[in-house]
Write an enzyme that holds these catalytic residues in place. Structure first.
Site, short mmCIF file in Angstrom:
data_model
loop_
_atom_site.label_atom_id
_atom_site.label_comp_id
_atom_site.label_asym_id
_atom_site.label_seq_id
_atom_site.Cartn_x
_atom_site.Cartn_y
_atom_site.Cartn_z
N ASN A 130 55.78 65.92 46.74
CA ASN A 130 54.62 65.30 46.11
C ASN A 130 53.37 66.15 46.34
OD1 ASN A 130 55.35 63.61 48.66
ND2 ASN A 130 53.22 63.00 48.39
N ASP A 131 52.31 65.64 46.94
CA ASP A 131 51.00 66.30 46.93
C ASP A 131 51.08 67.80 47.25
OD1 ASP A 131 50.57 63.59 47.01
OD2 ASP A 131 49.10 63.65 48.62
N GLN A 156 53.79 68.31 50.13
CA GLN A 156 54.47 67.22 50.79
C GLN A 156 55.95 67.24 50.39
OE1 GLN A 156 52.58 64.29 52.82
NE2 GLN A 156 52.22 66.44 53.20
#
Length: 553
Positions: A131-132, A148
């Site tokens: 993710n991020d 992430q």
């Protein structure tokens, strides 16, 4: 001990790549190869696994270790433990530890980057969830993308920092995990800087250290920690006196996370923007270790950004942009301690993008502010999940409504373009006929400008899915309010970039952009279809996009 014959134990030792000892809930073996491969099944509940070396826990993570045929395989890089004995502990009595094995290749390598739902020119990790984006940094010819990452499952959890590098922002090489969970918690979002002046004292000789500033998340709180690297981010050592900020008590909230740090020349200090409870806080530091709270602005959530941009490209007229994870932003001024907004909050993008971050340390000769966002788009039934959106260049422009932020794909994306078809001044029928040969292409780019004859819905569909649907009556583009700077214009431009699982669209030179999952109605055979009441396609440019993975689709 598990009851088994001597022969069976010999087979197990061979598979594991070294001498081993197996107990009902543990396995001891000598590491002789690069990877440990683990079978994963989503029919199994998560349980905690630990990997110990000389009695010390070096890895701790949750995993759905399969008992029979796995859904897919994941891996753990064991390079730093070569020729050492490790003990793997997992709460099981059914022998499932016997299925993991050592190898110098990850399981499934032959199909890597060729999978059915693998994005072909957007970054996605080899295995697991991402993710991020974190720690976006340019340093000595390399763009660093940390992110992430759950290496052990295609769903969120076990937050590590994954790591990839590129020399052109487009072709990425995935490197080993950069930051692992530790006694402070799992590794949440953060940033990376180059400490040229050795303010933290981590430098080695004349070589500056890279310093990561990140959130460690545990059940009690979220704290800010630092780590440093002397080998261009390949390996990291965490600061012995972490955390450097613990602000739970101040805010009476666990939500204190995602530090973005940069050097601010006018005050000769480091600046940290940190999301705390209801907005973004500003901290200053001389050494990256000791931080002073300066100010706070409400109305933002997660993944803060703060950066300066020239207005209309004029370096003598600049503004600062305060940014949040959703893509909302404010334009204003910044004195090193406090951000003062000049306007309300605005947006320039919608859709799948979240938690975007910009690169630090871009050379002055380049001068671009480059951003990458997390694309919340599933890779269905794959051993990996989610992707990074294409890198974009951000800029500020004067508009009828004030200063607004634009984004457009970085010029490096152009190098992926294959054969180009370009036509002008087409009717709907002519445009649709031109697009027909491209309907089943997995990856393509379409640049188009069309003119409406009525203030009603018009646009372009692919197998029934609207790539762009412009309704001038309600001022909507794909259902979201959009009013062009020339509010009486009957024309609209779109740069549409289509990968195997995603679509990114940039409207009117980047005044507005959006992204979404690529879907097709299996019962729809229409291919590409311009639609609308007597529209004219003024420009149509179509090209196939090549894979960044150097493999056949």
């Amino acid at each position: 001990m598990i009851k088994s014959s001597h022969c069976a134990l010999c087979v197990l030792a061979f598979l594991l790549g070294g001498a081993s000892t197996v107990k009902a809930d543990s396995l001891t073996l000598k590491i002789t190869k690069k990877y440990l491969n683990f079978p994963v099944s989503h029919q199994i509940d998560r349980k905690a696994m630990s990997i110990k070396v000389d009695g010390k826990t070096e890895r701790m993570f949750d995993i759905r270790l399969a008992t029979g045929k796995p859904d897919y395989w994941v891996f753990c890089d064991m390079s730093e433990f070569q020729n050492k004995n490790v003990t793997i502990e997992y709460p099981t009595t059914d022998g499932r530890l016997n299925q993991l094995y050592q190898d110098n290749e990850i399981a499934g390598k032959d199909s890597l980057y060729k999978e059915q739902n693998r994005p072909q020119f957007h970054f996605s990790s080899r295995r697991g969830w991402n993710n991020d984006p974190n720690g976006l940094l340019y340093y000595e010819g390399e763009y660093h993308l940390f992110y992430q990452h759950n290496p052990y499952e295609r769903e969120w959890g076990n937050m590590h920092w994954g790591h990839a590098v590129s020399r052109d922002l487009i072709h990425w090489e995935e490197l080993p995990v950069a930051l692992y969970p530790d006694e402070h918690g799992t590794m949440f979002s953060g940033s990376v800087v180059v400490d040229y002046n050795n303010t933290a004292g981590f430098n080695k000789g004349n070589s500056p250290a890279l310093v990561a500033i990140y959130t460690a998340d545990n059940a009690e709180k979220q704290i800010q920690c630092i780590a440093y690297s002397h080998d261009k981010g390949r390996t990291w050592k965490k600061y012995a006196k972490n955390p450097v900020i613990d602000s739970k008590a101040k805010w009476n909230s666990k939500d204190t996370r995602d530090p973005k740090v940069f050097w601010h020349k006018p005050i000769n200090k480091w600046v940290m923007v940190l999301n705390e409870r209801d907005g973004h806080s500003i901290y200053n530091s001389d050494n990256l270790k000791d931080w002073t709270f300066e100010s706070h602005i409400t109305g933002f959530w997660e993944c803060p950004e703060l950066f300066e941009l020239a207005v209309n490209g004029n370096p003598d007229n600049t503004r600062w942009v305060m940014y949040g994870a959703s893509g909302s932003y404010m334009v204003g001024s910044f004195d090193g301690k406090k951000f003062t907004p000049e306007t309300g909050k605005h947006y320039f993008l919608t859709g799948s993008s979240y938690a975007a971050q910009t690169f630090t340390n871009i050379p002055e000769a380049d001068g671009r502010r480059i951003q990458i966002g997390w694309g919340r788009i599933q890779a269905k039934d794959m051993p990996f999940n989610m992707l990074m959106l294409l890198p974009v260049e951000l800029s500020l422009h004067s508009t009828k409504n004030g200063i607004r932020m634009y984004s457009k794909p970085v010029k490096e994306v152009d190098q992926l373009e294959g054969q180009v078809l370009q036509r002008h001044n087409l009717t709907i029928e002519e445009a649709n006929n031109s697009l027909m040969p491209f309907a089943n292409e997995p990856c393509m780019r379409i640049k188009t400008k069309f003119r409406l004859s009525h203030a009603t819905s018009a646009g372009l569909k692919l197998f029934g899915q609207s790539l762009i649907d412009y309704d001038m009556n309600f001022n909507l583009v794909n259902g979201v309010f959009y009013s062009p700077d020339d509010c009486t214009s009957m024309e609209i431009e779109a740069d549409i970039i289509i990968d195997k699982t995603s679509v990114e669209v940039f409207i009117d030179g980047g005044a507005y952009s959006y992204s979404f999952e690529r879907k097709a109605d299996p019962n729809n055979t229409s291919g590409f279809q311009f639609f609308g009441n007597n529209i004219e396609v003024l420009d149509l440019r179509v090209c196939k996009m090549n894979s960044i993975w150097n493999t056949n689709l």
